[in-house]
Write a protein that holds these residues in place. Structure first.
Motif, PDB file in Angstrom:
ATOM      1  N   GLU A  41     -20.980 -23.796 -65.411  1.00  0.00           N
ATOM      2  CA  GLU A  41     -21.425 -24.812 -64.452  1.00  0.00           C
ATOM      3  C   GLU A  41     -22.749 -24.399 -63.815  1.00  0.00           C
ATOM      4  O   GLU A  41     -23.664 -25.219 -63.684  1.00  0.00           O
ATOM      5  CB  GLU A  41     -20.379 -25.010 -63.359  1.00  0.00           C
ATOM      6  CG  GLU A  41     -19.181 -25.815 -63.786  1.00  0.00           C
ATOM      7  CD  GLU A  41     -18.211 -26.032 -62.630  1.00  0.00           C
ATOM      8  OE1 GLU A  41     -18.677 -26.317 -61.507  1.00  0.00           O
ATOM      9  OE2 GLU A  41     -17.003 -25.923 -62.853  1.00  0.00           O
ATOM     10  N   ARG A  92     -26.299 -26.385 -63.939  1.00  0.00           N
ATOM     11  CA  ARG A  92     -26.962 -26.816 -62.698  1.00  0.00           C
ATOM     12  C   ARG A  92     -28.387 -26.267 -62.593  1.00  0.00           C
ATOM     13  O   ARG A  92     -29.238 -26.865 -61.938  1.00  0.00           O
ATOM     14  CB  ARG A  92     -26.154 -26.374 -61.483  1.00  0.00           C
ATOM     15  CG  ARG A  92     -24.952 -27.235 -61.239  1.00  0.00           C
ATOM     16  CD  ARG A  92     -24.310 -26.933 -59.877  1.00  0.00           C
ATOM     17  NE  ARG A  92     -23.131 -27.756 -59.720  1.00  0.00           N
ATOM     18  CZ  ARG A  92     -21.899 -27.369 -60.007  1.00  0.00           C
ATOM     19  NH1 ARG A  92     -21.673 -26.151 -60.433  1.00  0.00           N
ATOM     20  NH2 ARG A  92     -20.883 -28.196 -59.849  1.00  0.00           N
ATOM     21  N   SER A 117     -25.874 -33.196 -61.238  1.00  0.00           N
ATOM     22  CA  SER A 117     -24.559 -32.688 -60.855  1.00  0.00           C
ATOM     23  C   SER A 117     -23.749 -32.313 -62.088  1.00  0.00           C
ATOM     24  O   SER A 117     -23.995 -32.806 -63.192  1.00  0.00           O
ATOM     25  CB  SER A 117     -23.792 -33.717 -60.021  1.00  0.00           C
ATOM     26  OG  SER A 117     -23.422 -34.821 -60.817  1.00  0.00           O
ATOM     27  N   HIS A 145     -19.528 -31.698 -62.981  1.00  0.00           N
ATOM     28  CA  HIS A 145     -18.151 -31.791 -62.491  1.00  0.00           C
ATOM     29  C   HIS A 145     -17.221 -31.320 -63.603  1.00  0.00           C
ATOM     30  O   HIS A 145     -17.201 -31.892 -64.690  1.00  0.00           O
ATOM     31  CB  HIS A 145     -17.834 -33.235 -62.098  1.00  0.00           C
ATOM     32  CG  HIS A 145     -16.456 -33.416 -61.541  1.00  0.00           C
ATOM     33  ND1 HIS A 145     -16.051 -32.823 -60.364  1.00  0.00           N
ATOM     34  CD2 HIS A 145     -15.404 -34.111 -62.003  1.00  0.00           C
ATOM     35  CE1 HIS A 145     -14.794 -33.156 -60.126  1.00  0.00           C
ATOM     36  NE2 HIS A 145     -14.380 -33.929 -61.117  1.00  0.00           N
TER      37      HIS A 145
END
Length: 77
Positions: free
Chosen positions: A25, A29, A36, A38
């Protein structure tokens, strides 16, 4: 100025521990153009990435994941 955003879902084949998921993640990012990421605990194999396609292509997002030594595919283009 209107910015057009896109979403892509990346399916990760392996079952990753929390630390490895967080690492992936963070790597996503850090890519210029990513808005974003998720990756919910109840669906750990799916990462939804919102990004600006004028700055980054979905292939680059996938390569960021597979570059971490896991198998993954883009879905929902």
């Amino acid at each position: 100025m209107d910015i057009q955003l896109a979403d892509v879902t990346i399916h990760i084949d392996e079952t990753l521990d929390t630390a490895k998921r967080a690492e992936i993640e963070a790597k996503l990012r850090a890519i210029d153009g990513v808005v974003s990421v998720h990756n919910p605990d109840n669906r750990p194999h799916l990462a939804v990435v919102e990004y600006n396609p004028d700055k980054v292509k979905s292939k680059v997002l996938l390569e960021a994941v597979t570059g971490e030594g896991v198998h993954a595919e883009l879905i929902g283009l």
